[in-house]
Design an enzyme around this catalytic site. Structure first.
Site, PDB file in Angstrom:
ATOM      1  N   SER A 272       1.126  -0.815   0.510  1.00 30.99           N
ATOM      2  CA  SER A 272       0.111   0.029   0.217  1.00 30.99           C
ATOM      3  C   SER A 272       1.037   1.056   0.265  1.00 30.99           C
ATOM      4  CB  SER A 272      -0.316   0.313   1.224  1.00 30.99           C
ATOM      5  OG  SER A 272      -2.079  -1.139   0.851  1.00 30.99           O
ATOM      6  N   CYS A 274       2.611   1.870  -2.683  1.00 29.85           N
ATOM      7  CA  CYS A 274       4.121   2.738  -2.680  1.00 29.85           C
ATOM      8  C   CYS A 274       4.184   2.550  -4.778  1.00 29.85           C
ATOM      9  CB  CYS A 274       4.865   0.961  -2.870  1.00 29.85           C
ATOM     10  SG  CYS A 274       5.266   1.194  -0.389  1.00 29.85           S
TER      11      CYS A 274
HETATM   12  P1  GDP Z   1      -0.460   2.388  -4.105  1.00 31.64           P
HETATM   13  O1  GDP Z   1      -1.446   2.970  -2.771  1.00 31.64           O
HETATM   14  O2  GDP Z   1       0.459   1.646  -4.334  1.00 31.64           O
HETATM   15  O3  GDP Z   1      -1.366   3.031  -5.081  1.00 31.64           O
HETATM   16  O4  GDP Z   1       0.518   3.919  -4.238  1.00 31.64           O
HETATM   17  P2  GDP Z   1       0.661   4.940  -5.427  1.00 31.64           P
HETATM   18  O5  GDP Z   1       0.789   5.109  -6.258  1.00 31.64           O
HETATM   19  O6  GDP Z   1      -0.926   5.936  -4.613  1.00 31.64           O
HETATM   20  O7  GDP Z   1       1.372   5.725  -4.695  1.00 31.64           O
HETATM   21  C1  GDP Z   1       1.752   6.657  -3.864  1.00 31.64           C
HETATM   22  C2  GDP Z   1       2.699   7.037  -3.159  1.00 31.64           C
HETATM   23  O8  GDP Z   1       3.837   6.927  -3.493  1.00 31.64           O
HETATM   24  C3  GDP Z   1       2.048   8.553  -3.963  1.00 31.64           C
HETATM   25  O9  GDP Z   1       2.596   9.533  -3.023  1.00 31.64           O
HETATM   26  C4  GDP Z   1       3.354   8.654  -5.035  1.00 31.64           C
HETATM   27  O10 GDP Z   1       3.191   9.329  -5.015  1.00 31.64           O
HETATM   28  C5  GDP Z   1       4.277   7.560  -4.910  1.00 31.64           C
HETATM   29  N1  GDP Z   1       4.985   7.018  -5.928  1.00 31.64           N
HETATM   30  C6  GDP Z   1       3.993   6.500  -6.702  1.00 31.64           C
HETATM   31  N2  GDP Z   1       5.101   6.041  -8.227  1.00 31.64           N
HETATM   32  C7  GDP Z   1       6.399   6.403  -7.492  1.00 31.64           C
HETATM   33  C8  GDP Z   1       8.072   6.630  -8.369  1.00 31.64           C
HETATM   34  O11 GDP Z   1       7.466   5.916  -9.483  1.00 31.64           O
HETATM   35  N3  GDP Z   1       9.070   7.020  -7.199  1.00 31.64           N
HETATM   36  C9  GDP Z   1       8.516   8.066  -6.176  1.00 31.64           C
HETATM   37  N4  GDP Z   1       9.575   8.594  -5.781  1.00 31.64           N
HETATM   38  N5  GDP Z   1       7.301   7.999  -6.370  1.00 31.64           N
HETATM   39  C10 GDP Z   1       5.755   7.371  -6.104  1.00 31.64           C
HETATM   40  P1  PGA Z   2      -4.132   0.945  -0.903  1.00 32.86           P
HETATM   41  O1  PGA Z   2      -4.813   0.002   0.124  1.00 32.86           O
HETATM   42  O2  PGA Z   2      -3.382   2.053   0.467  1.00 32.86           O
HETATM   43  O3  PGA Z   2      -3.850  -0.644  -1.506  1.00 32.86           O
HETATM   44  O4  PGA Z   2      -5.033   1.838  -1.886  1.00 32.86           O
HETATM   45  C1  PGA Z   2      -5.917   1.426   0.218  1.00 32.86           C
HETATM   46  C2  PGA Z   2      -7.113   0.871   2.325  1.00 32.86           C
HETATM   47  O5  PGA Z   2      -6.295   1.895   2.853  1.00 32.86           O
HETATM   48  O6  PGA Z   2      -7.694   0.344   2.176  1.00 32.86           O
END
Ligand code: GDP
Ligand code: PGA
Ligand code: MN
Length: 612
Positions: A272, A274
């Site tokens: 999450s 990431c």
């Molecule tokens: P999810 O919860 O796995 O879907 O993660 P998100 O795509 O919403 O990203 C979570 C955080 O990581 C956000 O603050 C993004 O801006 C940051 N982030 C996502 N991809 C990258 C990347 O390639 N490089 C860096 N430095 N930060 C990233």
């Molecule tokens: P995510 O999960 O951080 O992988 O998007 C959502 C959540 O907190 O339920």
């Protein structure tokens, strides 16, 4: 039973007995003031959101900026998933494994029954029929969520397929549905005034894997309360998948088209916060490569008739981390959000009735109302002990079909064939930008060793490195060793020639001066290209003890403003760091006890000997 039914049930839009008797049982226990059967219509959504605005739970945004969109602000103690209070109540403790909290199911039911007794007093009890995945899938996976939160109803309408059509199909096919019970745990006494975000300091997120049911108490936050998502589509579904021979994974799915018009679908598991949503909506910075979105969080995968691995996204919306999502980093998400029809939680408000969060725009507004309702100026955030305007785990909840780059195959009930799987985490050191596994078994080992620094997506400390197998640590609904065994067992159904290639990635490695070693976001398309060229056998690599990493000139760096030395810092394998990593790996696998697959033990031995 007919005559003895509560008058509340008499108006039920169904005669399906298993559902009626469950709803009745819950109503008798929780004692709501009224029952509302959710039909999922536009009109109903309008009415619910109107009511939520009057109640102060939602703030309507300026329709010229964000049409049909709302902001919600939670209790400051209810902003993330609560892993400490998340339980897998299998009959035997052994079946929950060492990665889960466990309590005896009867004891837990007794405890929860006490808490749910009268917990909906003074409130409306909503009944939400939903399906995860497609209504016309071969084996549709149904659920019914009962909740006393209208915010949950409105959010579930974005995140899943809900309402009358689903109810009709459940009834017609006399289908099994996962009973998913949710209460914010804040009954209203006669004359008591409600608060904007009712919740309870005591929270319980509980799963009964054998009977495939969910009880969630005390929280209104996404992952704790929108029960179709993490609770069903990962924890309960992982148990279904184990029993039925498929995989329920914490993975985005994207469709990649090469300049030669060849299509490759990629699934990627990151913990999450990431980078799943960002990678799923990636805007490539290299010419000729096209990315389309299939899913941003959850992937259900099974082997098809020809031994190909097929994946579907069971969700209908995005529940994305707001901070860091901006016009520079993720314009595709921004365009989807700008179309409206979204619910934001714990973001900041601009003075003209829009929303803002850290990283949305380069320019920081001169004045905001922060997520806790206080005045906010840039000086406040830069002061010592300053605070951000939006909560670090603030979220946007947006219908997936508002993504311009949504792949048409999103609507295909049987999904797409997967060519590559990426496992990734947030590591400042040790893990190179990309490493191709030596084999399928070595790839499963990579997934099993995945590690990441904790984020704001779960309550607790941020930035602590922990092992997170396949990014599923908080979501495996059974014993973690059995889960790894299941991966090994189920992949025997695959056609070896068509098994996806597995890669380990890390967008978050740091340089010696603490900066990100790799620009990430759109430039991650360069890593995807390399992975595809590895599959096609056209890209060079260096063999290292951990797998294959790019050579200096095998990554496409066209137009990238990085020196060769800087790229080297992102991609290099560092033997010292890996030596330092080994004891942690051994400790980690020792915790599995007898349930660790032999192939994992063999891979660990192989890695040790290659490193020595
Ligand atoms: P999810 O919860 O796995 O879907 O993660 P998100 O795509 O919403 O990203 C979570 C955080 O990581 C956000 O603050 C993004 O801006 C940051 N982030 C996502 N991809 C990258 C990347 O390639 N490089 C860096 N430095 N930060 C990233
Ligand atoms: P995510 O999960 O951080 O992988 O998007 C959502 C959540 O907190 O339920
Ligand atoms: Mn996400």
């Amino acid at each position: 039973m007919g005559e003895t039914r509560l008058p509340l049930i008499a108006e039920a839009p169904t005669t399906y007995e298993p559902l009626l008797s469950w709803v009745e049982e819950v109503a008798e226990l929780t004692k709501p003031e009224r029952i509302h059967w959710v039909d999922g219509s536009e009109a109903e959504y309008r009415q619910l959101t109107d009511e939520l605005v009057i109640a102060g739970t939602l703030t309507r945004l300026n329709p010229e900026l964000f049409p049909n969109s709302f902001a919600a602000f939670s209790d400051p103690a209810d902003v993330a998933r609560v892993e400490e209070q998340t339980f897998i109540c299998s009959k035997n403790e052994r079946d929950a494994g060492f990665t889960n909290n466990w309590m005896d199911p009867d004891a837990m039911k007794e405890k929860l029954t006490g808490l749910f007794d009268g917990s909906m007093r003074g409130r409306t009890m909503y009944v939400i029929p939903f399906v995860m995945g497609h209504l016309d899938a071969e084996d549709p996976k149904f659920g019914v969520e009962i909740t006393d939160s209208a915010y949950v109803v409105a959010s579930m309408r974005i995140m899943a397929r809900i309402g009358s059509d689903v109810l009709k199909k459940i009834e017609e096919t006399r289908a099994f549905f996962v009973p998913a019970l949710h209460s914010v745990g804040a009954p209203l006494e006669e004359g008591q005034e409600d608060v904007a975000w009712p919740c309870n300091p005591e929270k319980w997120i509980v799963h009964f894997p054998e009977e495939r049911s969910i009880w969630s108490y005390g929280s209104g936050y996404g992952g704790n309360a929108l029960l179709g998502k993490k609770c069903y589509a990962l924890r309960i579904a992982s148990v279904m998948a184990r029993d039925e021979g498929w995989l329920a994974e914490h993975m985005l799915i994207l469709k990649l088209t090469s300049p030669e018009n060849k299509v490759y679908n990629v699934a990627a598991a990151f913990p999450s916060a990431c980078g799943k949503t960002n990678l799923a909506l990636l805007d490539p910075t290299i010419e000729g490569w096209k990315v389309e979105t299939l899913g941003d969080d959850i992937s259900w995968m099974r082997f098809g008739k020809e031994g190909e691995l097929r994946a579907v996204n069971p969700e209908a919306g995005l529940f994305g981390v707001a901070p860091g999502t901006g016009w520079g980093t993720n314009p595709n998400a921004m365009r989807a959000i700008a179309k409206g029809n979204s619910i934001f939680t714990n973001v900041a408000l601009t003075d003209d009735g829009g929303v803002w969060w850290e990283g949305m725009t380069d320019e920081v507004p001169a004045h905001l109302t922060d997520w806790q309702g206080n005045d906010w100026t840039p000086a406040i955030s830069s002061a010592a002990g300053g605070r951000p305007a939006a909560h670090p785990n603030s979220r946007f909840c947006t219908p997936i079909d508002q993504i311009d780059m949504l792949a048409p195959e999103y609507f295909a009930p049987n999904g797409v064939e997967i060519s590559a799987i990426l496992f990734g985490g947030r590591r400042k050191t040790t893990v190179p930008l990309v490493t191709q596994s030596r084999s399928w078994a070595n790839g499963i080992f990579m997934g099993a060793t995945l590690s990441s620094e904790t984020t704001a997506a779960a309550a607790g400390a941020v930035g602590v490195v922990r092992r997170d197998p396949m990014a599923m640590l908080p979501f495996i609904g059974y014993d973690a060793g059995d889960y790894l065994n299941h991966w090994v067992r189920v992949s025997a159904k695959g056609n070896p020639a068509r098994l996806p290639k597995i890669f380990l990635v890390n967008w978050f490695r740091r340089t010696r001066d603490g900066k990100f070693a790799w620009p990430g976001f759109g430039d991650n398309s360069r890593v995807l290209k390399w992975a595809i060229e590895r599959i096609e056998g056209t890209a060079d690599a260096v063999e290292t003890p951990i797998g294959f990493v790019p050579t200096a000139d095998s990554l496409d760096l066209t137009g990238l403003d990085m020196t060769e030395a800087e790229v080297e810092e992102a991609v290099r394998f560092d033997a010292d760091e890996w030596h330092a990593e080994l004891p942690g790996l051994e400790e980690w696998f020792a915790r599995f006890g007898g349930s660790l697959p032999k192939s994992i033990t063999a891979e660990l031995e192989g890695l040790k000997s290659r490193l020595s």
